[in-house]
Scaffold this active site. Sequence first.
Site, PDB file in Angstrom:
ATOM      1  N   ASP A  42       0.852  -1.190   0.000  1.00  0.00           N
ATOM      2  CA  ASP A  42       0.000   0.000   0.000  1.00  0.00           C
ATOM      3  C   ASP A  42       0.893   1.247   0.000  1.00  0.00           C
ATOM      4  OD1 ASP A  42      -1.934   2.101   0.711  1.00  0.00           O
ATOM      5  OD2 ASP A  42      -3.271   0.429   1.155  1.00  0.00           O
ATOM      6  N   SER A  83      -7.148   4.153  -1.293  1.00  0.00           N
ATOM      7  CA  SER A  83      -6.931   2.705  -1.208  1.00  0.00           C
ATOM      8  C   SER A  83      -8.208   1.906  -1.453  1.00  0.00           C
ATOM      9  CB  SER A  83      -6.332   2.324   0.155  1.00  0.00           C
ATOM     10  OG  SER A  83      -5.022   2.808   0.240  1.00  0.00           O
ATOM     11  N   THR A 136      -7.920  -2.128   1.556  1.00  0.00           N
ATOM     12  CA  THR A 136      -7.341  -3.071   0.584  1.00  0.00           C
ATOM     13  C   THR A 136      -7.844  -4.504   0.786  1.00  0.00           C
ATOM     14  OG1 THR A 136      -5.400  -1.645   0.457  1.00  0.00           O
ATOM     15  CG2 THR A 136      -5.200  -3.855  -0.497  1.00  0.00           C
ATOM     16  N   GLU A 250      -1.082  -7.996   1.946  1.00  0.00           N
ATOM     17  CA  GLU A 250      -0.845  -6.552   1.875  1.00  0.00           C
ATOM     18  C   GLU A 250       0.276  -6.113   2.816  1.00  0.00           C
ATOM     19  OE1 GLU A 250      -3.180  -2.273   2.078  1.00  0.00           O
ATOM     20  OE2 GLU A 250      -3.644  -3.768   3.590  1.00  0.00           O
ATOM     21  N   ASP A 255       2.166   2.720   3.348  1.00  0.00           N
ATOM     22  CA  ASP A 255       1.306   3.896   3.144  1.00  0.00           C
ATOM     23  C   ASP A 255       1.323   4.812   4.369  1.00  0.00           C
ATOM     24  OD1 ASP A 255      -0.977   5.329   1.739  1.00  0.00           O
ATOM     25  OD2 ASP A 255      -1.994   4.685   3.568  1.00  0.00           O
ATOM     26  N   HIS A 259       2.606   8.572   4.417  1.00  0.00           N
ATOM     27  CA  HIS A 259       1.759   9.706   4.828  1.00  0.00           C
ATOM     28  C   HIS A 259       2.485  10.546   5.872  1.00  0.00           C
ATOM     29  CE1 HIS A 259      -2.151   9.235   2.910  1.00  0.00           C
ATOM     30  NE2 HIS A 259      -2.126   7.940   3.141  1.00  0.00           N
ATOM     31  N   ASP A 297      -1.262  -0.106  -4.810  1.00  0.00           N
ATOM     32  CA  ASP A 297      -2.528   0.528  -5.181  1.00  0.00           C
ATOM     33  C   ASP A 297      -2.313   1.964  -5.659  1.00  0.00           C
ATOM     34  OD1 ASP A 297      -1.746   1.260  -2.633  1.00  0.00           O
ATOM     35  OD2 ASP A 297      -3.710   0.969  -1.711  1.00  0.00           O
ATOM     36  N   HIS A 298      -1.230   2.583  -5.150  1.00  0.00           N
ATOM     37  CA  HIS A 298      -0.874   3.972  -5.513  1.00  0.00           C
ATOM     38  C   HIS A 298       0.433   4.291  -4.816  1.00  0.00           C
ATOM     39  CE1 HIS A 298      -1.987   4.961  -1.407  1.00  0.00           C
ATOM     40  NE2 HIS A 298      -3.119   4.299  -1.593  1.00  0.00           N
TER      41      HIS A 298
END
Length: 360
Positions: A42, A83, A136, A250, A255, A259, A297-298
Amino acid sequence: MKKVLFLFAIFALFVGCTKQCANKIEYSKPSKVKNVIFMIGDGMGLNQIYAGMTANGGTLNIERCTHIGLAKTYSASSYITDSAAGGTALATGNKTNNGMIGMNADSVAVKSILEMAEEAGLATGLVATVRITHATPAAFYAHQINRGMYEEIAVEMLTSGVDFFVGGGRNNFEVRNDSLNYSDSLRNANYNIVYSIDSVEAPVLLPFGVLSADEDMPKASERGDFLPNAVDLAIKSLDARGDGFFLMVEGSQIDYQSHGNDTEGVVNEVLDFDRAIRIALDFAERDGETLVVITADHETGGMTIMNGSYVDSTITAQFNTGGHTGTMVPIYSFGLHADKFTGIMENTEIPLRIKEILGL
Ligand SMILES: [Zn+2]
C-alpha cells in the site's frame, strides 16, 4: 541411392526425436497455474522500493522477479486514487469512486477474483498488517459504499467464504454498535478464530482466522516477523488443502509511513514486506505451479530519493505531500505466466489477467 536412404533415415530419426523431446518439455512444465499469490504494497511507489533497496545494501528479494510492468492507478472519480478505489480496481477489475469497496462506479456490487476463486473451489486467503476490514483487504471480500463502514465489512467476512485470514480489527468483530460478536458467529460457522499467530503450527485446518490486534498492528519496528510468519502460515495452510489457492498479502503500512513522511519508517515497512515476498518467491520456486504478482494501489508521499549509499546503507529522501500521488506504480511478477504482466496497463488489467490465467 543407398546414401540418400541413409540420410533419410537419419532425418526421420531426428524429426522423431525433436517431436518426442518437445512432448517431454510440455509434460514437465505445467501450463496451468495452480496457485496465485497477489501481493500489494500500500503506497509503495518505485522510490519506496529503492529506498528499501539502498538501505539494505543495494538489494531486495523483489529483484528475483523476472518480469516488470507499470500500472496506471487513477480511479473513476479522481486522478489521485485512494486505497478503496485502488483496492477495488486490483480486486475486481473495475475502476470505481474513491471511498467505495467492491462496487463499481454505479454503486453495483462486483465480484472480486478472490470470490471467483472461492466459487471455483480454490482455497482463499488474506493477510494484512492493518485491520482485516481496512480498504485493501476489504475490497477482496466486501461490498460497501463507504470504506469507513468497518462493522458492516466485518459482517461480510462471515458470508465471504474466505478460508484463511490474518490481520487486525478484532474490535470491528467483537466491540460493535449492535453488541453482536462476529468472532462467535464465525466460530459457529466452523472457523477457528484466534488472537495471535505466535503459537500456531502450520498447516492449520481451514477455515481459520487470526484477529491479531484490536485495530491495526503496530508498525514494522514493533511487530517483529509478524508479516513473513503470517505469509508462511497462510501458504502452508492453503497449500495443504490441495485444491490450489488464491492468497492476497498486503504490506499495509508502507502507506502510513509515507503519509507521515518518515523515511526510516518507510524503509522498515518495505524491508518487512520484502521478507514476506521472499517467503512467497521461495514457495513459487519450489512449487513450479505458482504465479506471484507484486504491485501497489498507488504511491504515497511523492517520495524523492535525494542521496544515498550502498556502502553505508544510508538513504536521504524528501516528500512532496502528506497524501497520495498520481504516478504509475511498478508491477513485479514471478513464476508461471509471469510474462503476462509486462508493459503499461490499467490497474484493472491485473486481476483480469489473473482471472484468465486461473481459468475463472
Ligand atoms: Zn493512504
